[in-house]
Design an enzyme around this catalytic site. Structure first.
Site, PDB file in Angstrom:
ATOM      1  N   CYS A  61       0.758  -1.264  -0.177  1.00 25.44           N
ATOM      2  CA  CYS A  61      -0.059   0.017  -0.101  1.00 25.44           C
ATOM      3  C   CYS A  61       0.880   1.300  -0.181  1.00 25.44           C
ATOM      4  CB  CYS A  61      -0.875   0.034   1.277  1.00 25.44           C
ATOM      5  SG  CYS A  61      -2.177   1.325   1.094  1.00 25.44           S
ATOM      6  N   CYS A  63       0.021   4.526   0.810  1.00 22.43           N
ATOM      7  CA  CYS A  63      -0.517   5.574   1.429  1.00 22.43           C
ATOM      8  C   CYS A  63      -0.012   5.268   2.921  1.00 22.43           C
ATOM      9  CB  CYS A  63      -1.964   5.629   1.439  1.00 22.43           C
ATOM     10  SG  CYS A  63      -2.367   5.320  -0.571  1.00 22.43           S
ATOM     11  N   CYS A  80      -1.785  -4.811  -1.559  1.00 26.27           N
ATOM     12  CA  CYS A  80      -2.957  -4.418  -1.909  1.00 26.27           C
ATOM     13  C   CYS A  80      -3.646  -5.762  -2.882  1.00 26.27           C
ATOM     14  CB  CYS A  80      -2.716  -3.414  -3.055  1.00 26.27           C
ATOM     15  SG  CYS A  80      -4.358  -2.823  -3.614  1.00 26.27           S
ATOM     16  N   CYS A  82      -5.480  -4.959   0.564  1.00 30.20           N
ATOM     17  CA  CYS A  82      -5.091  -5.340   1.938  1.00 30.20           C
ATOM     18  C   CYS A  82      -6.174  -5.914   2.645  1.00 30.20           C
ATOM     19  CB  CYS A  82      -4.764  -4.088   2.638  1.00 30.20           C
ATOM     20  SG  CYS A  82      -6.372  -2.811   2.617  1.00 30.20           S
ATOM     21  N   CYS A  91     -10.689   1.179   1.851  1.00 32.46           N
ATOM     22  CA  CYS A  91      -9.659   1.506   1.348  1.00 32.46           C
ATOM     23  C   CYS A  91      -9.388   2.875   1.752  1.00 32.46           C
ATOM     24  CB  CYS A  91      -9.523   1.128  -0.140  1.00 32.46           C
ATOM     25  SG  CYS A  91      -8.414   2.115  -1.200  1.00 32.46           S
TER      26      CYS A  91
HETATM   27  S1  SF4 Z   1      -7.045  -1.495  -1.071  1.00 31.94           S
HETATM   28 FE1  SF4 Z   1      -6.377   0.526  -0.847  1.00 31.94          FE
HETATM   29  S2  SF4 Z   1      -5.784   1.002   1.240  1.00 31.94           S
HETATM   30 FE2  SF4 Z   1      -5.690  -1.328   1.038  1.00 31.94          FE
HETATM   31  S3  SF4 Z   1      -3.600  -1.699  -0.021  1.00 31.94           S
HETATM   32 FE3  SF4 Z   1      -4.594  -1.276  -1.606  1.00 31.94          FE
HETATM   33  S4  SF4 Z   1      -4.683   0.819  -2.097  1.00 31.94           S
HETATM   34 FE4  SF4 Z   1      -3.925   0.680   0.027  1.00 31.94          FE
END
Ligand code: SF4
Length: 119
Positions: A61, A63, A80, A82, A91
């Protein structure tokens, strides 16, 4: 990296960007979620996933801050999609949004916009 494969400064290769774009589009459809109404967010998150795939071999991820990215990849929780996304459709990157999210758009395919990552 091959020069022709360069998409721009601080960007992933064409191969990895396209792989993550395809993953995101397929997963949005499968999970019944949509991309953000601001396509620059979606483009930047996919770029971050593609860069992690390139550097670490897995789409960690983009972020979050990690003390040790390699250890996080092995841990798999933040690869991802996740665990929060798989379990609860959460998310926090605003890549996959449920229909009731205030930032949701209508697309499940990326309308890529030009984003620079110069710094
Ligand atoms: S689903 Fe969203 S929060 Fe989860 S790893 Fe992927 S981009 Fe990041």
């Amino acid at each position: 990296m091959n020069q022709e494969d360069k998409r721009g400064k601080n960007k992933a290769s064409v191969k990895n960007f396209e792989a993550m774009r395809k993953f995101a589009e397929t997963y949005a459809k499968r999970s019944d979620t949509y991309f953000c109404s601001d396509p620059s967010i979606t483009t930047a998150v996919i770029e971050g996933l593609a860069k992690h795939k390139e550097e670490l071999g897995a789409p960690l991820c983009p972020c979050r801050f990690y003390e040790d990215k390699e250890a996080e990849v092995k841990n798999t929780y933040w690869n991802c999609p996740c665990v929060p996304m798989r379990e609860r459709k959460e998310c926090h990157c605003l890549l996959f949004l449920t229909a009731d999210n205030p930032f949701v758009g209508t697309a499940q395919e990326l309308a890529e916009v030009a984003v620079d990552y110069d710094s």
